[in-house]
Design a protein around this motif. Structure first.
Motif, mmCIF file in Angstrom:
data_model
loop_
_atom_site.group_PDB
_atom_site.id
_atom_site.type_symbol
_atom_site.label_atom_id
_atom_site.label_comp_id
_atom_site.label_asym_id
_atom_site.label_seq_id
_atom_site.Cartn_x
_atom_site.Cartn_y
_atom_site.Cartn_z
ATOM 1 N N PHE A 19 1.637 -3.951 3.809
ATOM 2 C CA PHE A 19 0.542 -3.336 4.576
ATOM 3 C C PHE A 19 0.678 -3.466 6.090
ATOM 4 O O PHE A 19 0.084 -2.686 6.820
ATOM 5 C CB PHE A 19 -0.812 -3.850 4.090
ATOM 6 C CG PHE A 19 -1.148 -5.247 4.541
ATOM 7 C CD1 PHE A 19 -2.005 -5.450 5.607
ATOM 8 C CD2 PHE A 19 -0.615 -6.348 3.902
ATOM 9 C CE1 PHE A 19 -2.331 -6.730 6.035
ATOM 10 C CE2 PHE A 19 -0.927 -7.630 4.316
ATOM 11 C CZ PHE A 19 -1.785 -7.820 5.388
ATOM 12 N N TRP A 55 5.667 2.686 -1.712
ATOM 13 C CA TRP A 55 4.865 1.489 -1.500
ATOM 14 C C TRP A 55 5.509 0.592 -0.445
ATOM 15 O O TRP A 55 6.721 0.358 -0.468
ATOM 16 C CB TRP A 55 4.702 0.723 -2.810
ATOM 17 C CG TRP A 55 3.878 1.497 -3.799
ATOM 18 C CD1 TRP A 55 4.328 2.418 -4.700
ATOM 19 C CD2 TRP A 55 2.472 1.447 -3.947
ATOM 20 N NE1 TRP A 55 3.275 2.939 -5.412
ATOM 21 C CE2 TRP A 55 2.116 2.346 -4.966
ATOM 22 C CE3 TRP A 55 1.457 0.715 -3.333
ATOM 23 C CZ2 TRP A 55 0.808 2.547 -5.369
ATOM 24 C CZ3 TRP A 55 0.149 0.909 -3.739
ATOM 25 C CH2 TRP A 55 -0.161 1.814 -4.757
ATOM 26 N N PHE A 95 -3.317 10.810 9.103
ATOM 27 C CA PHE A 95 -3.565 10.369 7.728
ATOM 28 C C PHE A 95 -4.199 11.511 6.932
ATOM 29 O O PHE A 95 -3.777 11.814 5.812
ATOM 30 C CB PHE A 95 -4.473 9.140 7.721
ATOM 31 C CG PHE A 95 -4.989 8.778 6.359
ATOM 32 C CD1 PHE A 95 -4.156 8.211 5.411
ATOM 33 C CD2 PHE A 95 -6.317 9.006 6.017
ATOM 34 C CE1 PHE A 95 -4.629 7.876 4.151
ATOM 35 C CE2 PHE A 95 -6.805 8.680 4.768
ATOM 36 C CZ PHE A 95 -5.954 8.113 3.822
ATOM 37 N N MET A 107 -2.660 13.308 3.679
ATOM 38 C CA MET A 107 -3.358 13.346 2.398
ATOM 39 C C MET A 107 -3.545 14.786 1.930
ATOM 40 O O MET A 107 -3.384 15.084 0.752
ATOM 41 C CB MET A 107 -4.715 12.635 2.507
ATOM 42 C CG MET A 107 -4.596 11.143 2.777
ATOM 43 S SD MET A 107 -3.574 10.267 1.575
ATOM 44 C CE MET A 107 -4.574 10.430 0.123
ATOM 45 N N LEU A 154 -3.648 5.172 7.783
ATOM 46 C CA LEU A 154 -5.061 4.814 7.782
ATOM 47 C C LEU A 154 -5.263 3.424 8.388
ATOM 48 O O LEU A 154 -6.186 3.209 9.170
ATOM 49 C CB LEU A 154 -5.633 4.863 6.361
ATOM 50 C CG LEU A 154 -7.101 4.463 6.209
ATOM 51 C CD1 LEU A 154 -8.005 5.381 7.029
ATOM 52 C CD2 LEU A 154 -7.499 4.476 4.745
ATOM 53 N N LEU A 155 -4.388 2.489 8.059
ATOM 54 C CA LEU A 155 -4.488 1.142 8.629
ATOM 55 C C LEU A 155 -4.290 1.181 10.145
ATOM 56 O O LEU A 155 -5.018 0.515 10.888
ATOM 57 C CB LEU A 155 -3.477 0.203 7.975
ATOM 58 C CG LEU A 155 -3.753 -0.126 6.512
ATOM 59 C CD1 LEU A 155 -2.589 -0.914 5.913
ATOM 60 C CD2 LEU A 155 -5.047 -0.892 6.374
ATOM 61 N N PHE A 196 2.558 -0.704 9.265
ATOM 62 C CA PHE A 196 2.053 0.438 10.031
ATOM 63 C C PHE A 196 2.589 0.390 11.454
ATOM 64 O O PHE A 196 2.591 1.395 12.153
ATOM 65 C CB PHE A 196 0.525 0.537 9.998
ATOM 66 C CG PHE A 196 -0.223 -0.608 10.629
ATOM 67 C CD1 PHE A 196 -0.535 -0.586 11.977
ATOM 68 C CD2 PHE A 196 -0.630 -1.680 9.862
ATOM 69 C CE1 PHE A 196 -1.242 -1.628 12.552
ATOM 70 C CE2 PHE A 196 -1.348 -2.720 10.429
ATOM 71 C CZ PHE A 196 -1.640 -2.694 11.781
ATOM 72 N N VAL A 222 0.856 -1.183 0.000
ATOM 73 C CA VAL A 222 0.000 0.000 0.000
ATOM 74 C C VAL A 222 0.893 1.234 0.000
ATOM 75 O O VAL A 222 2.077 1.162 0.323
ATOM 76 C CB VAL A 222 -0.939 0.027 1.228
ATOM 77 C CG1 VAL A 222 -1.898 -1.151 1.216
ATOM 78 C CG2 VAL A 222 -0.158 0.074 2.526
ATOM 79 N N LYS A 223 0.296 2.373 -0.341
ATOM 80 C CA LYS A 223 1.047 3.621 -0.296
ATOM 81 C C LYS A 223 1.418 3.968 1.136
ATOM 82 O O LYS A 223 0.718 3.588 2.078
ATOM 83 C CB LYS A 223 0.234 4.764 -0.916
ATOM 84 C CG LYS A 223 0.146 4.687 -2.412
ATOM 85 C CD LYS A 223 -0.487 5.951 -2.965
ATOM 86 C CE LYS A 223 -0.408 5.939 -4.478
ATOM 87 N NZ LYS A 223 -0.899 7.201 -5.032
ATOM 88 N N ARG A 224 2.503 4.669 1.278
ATOM 89 C CA ARG A 224 3.054 5.039 2.589
ATOM 90 C C ARG A 224 1.990 5.638 3.509
ATOM 91 O O ARG A 224 1.823 5.208 4.652
ATOM 92 C CB ARG A 224 4.219 6.011 2.383
ATOM 93 C CG ARG A 224 4.829 6.534 3.654
ATOM 94 C CD ARG A 224 5.994 7.485 3.398
ATOM 95 N NE ARG A 224 5.611 8.556 2.504
ATOM 96 C CZ ARG A 224 6.228 8.831 1.347
ATOM 97 N NH1 ARG A 224 7.251 8.120 0.945
ATOM 98 N NH2 ARG A 224 5.820 9.824 0.596
ATOM 99 N N ASN A 225 1.245 6.618 3.047
ATOM 100 C CA ASN A 225 0.254 7.272 3.902
ATOM 101 C C ASN A 225 -0.913 6.355 4.264
ATOM 102 O O ASN A 225 -1.564 6.559 5.288
ATOM 103 C CB ASN A 225 -0.265 8.554 3.252
ATOM 104 C CG ASN A 225 0.789 9.641 3.249
ATOM 105 O OD1 ASN A 225 1.682 9.658 4.091
ATOM 106 N ND2 ASN A 225 0.713 10.540 2.283
ATOM 107 N N THR A 226 -1.153 5.340 3.454
ATOM 108 C CA THR A 226 -2.213 4.380 3.761
ATOM 109 C C THR A 226 -1.875 3.603 5.031
ATOM 110 O O THR A 226 -2.781 3.134 5.733
ATOM 111 C CB THR A 226 -2.441 3.436 2.569
ATOM 112 O OG1 THR A 226 -2.731 4.229 1.412
ATOM 113 C CG2 THR A 226 -3.583 2.471 2.814
#
Length: 145
Positions: free
Chosen positions: A76, A73, A131, A135, A10-11, A79, A3-7
């Protein structure tokens, strides 16, 4: 799965918010027979201690670590680091063990879990806030291009 770094933020938000909500729910379900000013203040104390000394620092540490990644990337589960996952496993096992064993009174579950759950939930919401900021900052960078 990557997943993208900033995601990753979110996780972290989703995992900690879900854990916090569930623990808070357990505490609040147990609370009604023990509702008193003293117990409420004890729950606030538990919340404050965990927020100041554990979860507040955890949010800052892992947010900074995620922002420091150069690559876009990542797997996941990055985090958190291994230490954070170990802490989470010990806390979950300990919490489940305490409840199932009956070693602590229901009043303890009500007071402690309410404070702990609220602190965990706030940590999750702070990851979500971070997050959103990431974004938003990414959108500003994209708009400048």
């Amino acid at each position: 799965m990557k997943v993208k770094r900033n995601t990753l933020l979110l996780l972290a938000c989703l995992v900690w918010s879900a854990a916090g909500f569930n623990i808070l729910r357990i505490g609040l379900i147990a609370y009604p027979p023990y509702g008193s000013v003293l117990n409420f203040m004890l729950s606030v104390l538990v919340f404050a201690v965990f927020q100041k000394f554990i979860f507040g620092k955890l949010v800052k540490k892992h947010t900074a670590r995620i922002h420091s990644y150069v690559e876009e990337w990542h797997f996941f589960l990055k985090f958190f680091d291994r230490k954070a996952f170990a802490i989470m496993a010990v806390m979950m096992s300990g919490g489940i063990g305490l409840r199932v064993s009956g070693l602590v009174p229901e009043r303890f579950i009500a007071v402690f879990y309410t404070g702990l759950g609220a602190s965990l939930l706030l940590a999750g919401l702070l990851f979500g806030h971070n997050f959103g900021k990431a974004m938003s900052a990414g959108d500003r960078v994209q708009n400048k291009k």
